[in-house]
Design a protein around this motif. Structure first.
Motif, PDB file in Angstrom:
ATOM      1  N   ALA A  85       0.817  -1.211   0.000  1.00  0.00           N
ATOM      2  CA  ALA A  85       0.000   0.000   0.000  1.00  0.00           C
ATOM      3  C   ALA A  85       0.856   1.268   0.000  1.00  0.00           C
ATOM      4  CB  ALA A  85      -0.926   0.010   1.208  1.00  0.00           C
ATOM      5  N   ASP A  86       2.139   1.131   0.363  1.00  0.00           N
ATOM      6  CA  ASP A  86       3.007   2.300   0.485  1.00  0.00           C
ATOM      7  C   ASP A  86       3.718   2.678  -0.808  1.00  0.00           C
ATOM      8  OD1 ASP A  86       2.362   2.567   3.170  1.00  0.00           O
ATOM      9  OD2 ASP A  86       4.008   1.269   3.813  1.00  0.00           O
ATOM     10  N   GLY A  87       3.841   1.731  -1.737  1.00  0.00           N
ATOM     11  CA  GLY A  87       4.563   2.038  -2.968  1.00  0.00           C
ATOM     12  C   GLY A  87       4.738   0.823  -3.855  1.00  0.00           C
ATOM     13  N   GLY A  88       5.409   1.039  -4.982  1.00  0.00           N
ATOM     14  CA  GLY A  88       5.609  -0.003  -5.976  1.00  0.00           C
ATOM     15  C   GLY A  88       6.461  -1.155  -5.465  1.00  0.00           C
ATOM     16  N   ARG A  89       6.335  -2.307  -6.113  1.00  0.00           N
ATOM     17  CA  ARG A  89       6.973  -3.528  -5.648  1.00  0.00           C
ATOM     18  C   ARG A  89       8.373  -3.809  -6.172  1.00  0.00           C
ATOM     19  NH1 ARG A  89       5.612  -4.370  -1.334  1.00  0.00           N
ATOM     20  NH2 ARG A  89       5.799  -6.628  -1.317  1.00  0.00           N
ATOM     21  N   PRO A  90       8.760  -3.383  -7.378  1.00  0.00           N
ATOM     22  CA  PRO A  90      10.052  -3.833  -7.916  1.00  0.00           C
ATOM     23  C   PRO A  90      11.272  -3.580  -7.020  1.00  0.00           C
ATOM     24  CG  PRO A  90       8.709  -2.996  -9.691  1.00  0.00           C
ATOM     25  CD  PRO A  90       7.965  -2.691  -8.422  1.00  0.00           C
ATOM     26  N   PRO A  91      11.450  -2.376  -6.424  1.00  0.00           N
ATOM     27  CA  PRO A  91      12.617  -2.224  -5.539  1.00  0.00           C
ATOM     28  C   PRO A  91      12.577  -3.191  -4.350  1.00  0.00           C
ATOM     29  CG  PRO A  91      11.783  -0.080  -6.192  1.00  0.00           C
ATOM     30  CD  PRO A  91      10.762  -1.083  -6.635  1.00  0.00           C
ATOM     31  N   TYR A  92      11.399  -3.411  -3.809  1.00  0.00           N
ATOM     32  CA  TYR A  92      11.269  -4.375  -2.709  1.00  0.00           C
ATOM     33  C   TYR A  92      11.641  -5.777  -3.177  1.00  0.00           C
ATOM     34  CZ  TYR A  92       9.015  -7.480   0.669  1.00  0.00           C
ATOM     35  OH  TYR A  92       8.771  -8.486   1.588  1.00  0.00           O
ATOM     36  N   GLU A  93      11.215  -6.143  -4.379  1.00  0.00           N
ATOM     37  CA  GLU A  93      11.489  -7.484  -4.893  1.00  0.00           C
ATOM     38  C   GLU A  93      12.985  -7.717  -5.083  1.00  0.00           C
ATOM     39  OE1 GLU A  93       9.419  -9.856  -5.014  1.00  0.00           O
ATOM     40  OE2 GLU A  93       7.577  -8.706  -4.659  1.00  0.00           O
ATOM     41  N   ILE A  94      13.714  -6.726  -5.583  1.00  0.00           N
ATOM     42  CA  ILE A  94      15.158  -6.953  -5.755  1.00  0.00           C
ATOM     43  C   ILE A  94      15.885  -6.911  -4.406  1.00  0.00           C
ATOM     44  CG2 ILE A  94      15.165  -6.159  -8.146  1.00  0.00           C
ATOM     45  CD1 ILE A  94      16.523  -3.550  -7.180  1.00  0.00           C
ATOM     46  N   TRP A  95      15.347  -6.166  -3.451  1.00  0.00           N
ATOM     47  CA  TRP A  95      15.885  -6.182  -2.080  1.00  0.00           C
ATOM     48  C   TRP A  95      15.754  -7.581  -1.494  1.00  0.00           C
ATOM     49  CZ3 TRP A  95      12.881  -6.208   2.692  1.00  0.00           C
ATOM     50  CH2 TRP A  95      13.603  -5.888   3.843  1.00  0.00           C
ATOM     51  N   LYS A  96      14.616  -8.228  -1.737  1.00  0.00           N
ATOM     52  CA  LYS A  96      14.419  -9.605  -1.276  1.00  0.00           C
ATOM     53  C   LYS A  96      15.326 -10.566  -2.040  1.00  0.00           C
ATOM     54  CE  LYS A  96      11.701 -11.074   1.187  1.00  0.00           C
ATOM     55  NZ  LYS A  96      11.818 -11.405   2.639  1.00  0.00           N
ATOM     56  N   LEU A  97      15.464 -10.369  -3.348  1.00  0.00           N
ATOM     57  CA  LEU A  97      16.337 -11.229  -4.149  1.00  0.00           C
ATOM     58  C   LEU A  97      17.775 -11.202  -3.628  1.00  0.00           C
ATOM     59  CD1 LEU A  97      15.342 -10.681  -7.901  1.00  0.00           C
ATOM     60  CD2 LEU A  97      15.231 -12.813  -6.604  1.00  0.00           C
ATOM     61  N   ALA A  98      18.238 -10.016  -3.259  1.00  0.00           N
ATOM     62  CA  ALA A  98      19.602  -9.893  -2.749  1.00  0.00           C
ATOM     63  C   ALA A  98      19.788 -10.736  -1.495  1.00  0.00           C
ATOM     64  CB  ALA A  98      19.919  -8.421  -2.466  1.00  0.00           C
TER      65      ALA A  98
END
Length: 208
Positions: free
Chosen positions: A174-187
């Motif tokens: 709800a706070d923002g887009g997912r792609p940066p979060y997804e690559i943070w998780k991938l790392a």
């Protein structure tokens, strides 16, 4: 021990950009430590707000900041989109162009001898890259394709003990887009990086 103060060469509020003050302070503090170990690279410079923080840290330790950006803007900067800035629109080519403003920022901040602008798409800039990096800051396009490209192109160049820093990491959709979060998780899932505490939407990971 990271420093608590931020020593900048100009009024940062005069620079266009979207970096929160607390996030910027954390970025600067980590860059101070990283710049003592080697060069820093950022993906997504826009008009240079983050560049000033990173460049000022590099200048203190005689390091170098590589600033990668095609300067044609992300999806949200285009004509008719939410974050379009008419001052950055080149009517001659009908394209957004933040590079003149970026260069103006570097000149005002006395960082032209510290920052190496690389005016190119991230994938192209990384194609033959071989220099180990003490810190990589990813704040480029927020589409899934762009975020994945930035992560895949640059995370492998972070030296052991170095930092991978990702902006706009929002665990709550709800706070923002997912792609940066997804690559943070991938790392983290790669086993190569350990996550440090988030500073608002600034995700900091240490290379193991």
């Amino acid at each position: 021990m990271l420093p608590n103060s931020v020593d900048l060469p100009l009024d940062i509020n005069s620079v266009k950009g979207f970096l929160d003050d607390d996030e910027a302070k954390a970025l600067y503090q980590h860059a101070i430590a990283a710049a003592q170990r080697g060069p820093i690279l950022e993906v997504g410079s826009y008009c240079g707000k983050s560049t000033v923080y990173l460049g000022a840290a590099c200048k203190q330790h005689n390091s170098v900041l590589f600033a990668v950006d095609h300067h044609r803007g992300s999806e949200e900067h285009q004509l008719g989109e939410e974050y379009h800035d008419p001052d950055l629109y080149d009517v001659r080519f009908k394209k957004m162009d933040s590079f003149p403003e970026f260069r103006h920022t570097l000149a005002r901040a006395n960082l032209e001898e510290v920052v190496v602008p690389i005016v190119a798409p991230s994938v192209l800039a990384a194609r033959f890259w071989s220099t180990p990096l003490a810190m990589v800051f990813i704040d480029g396009g927020h589409s899934m394709e762009a975020a994945l490209n930035d992560y895949r192109c640059w995370s492998g160049h972070v030296m052991r003990g170095g930092l991978l820093v990702i902006h706009d990491v929002f665990p709550n959709p709800a706070d923002g887009g997912r792609p940066p979060y997804e690559i943070w998780k991938l790392a983290q899932e790669s086993g190569l990086f350990e996550a440090l505490p988030l500073v608002k939407s600034l995700g900091v990971l240490k290379r193991l």
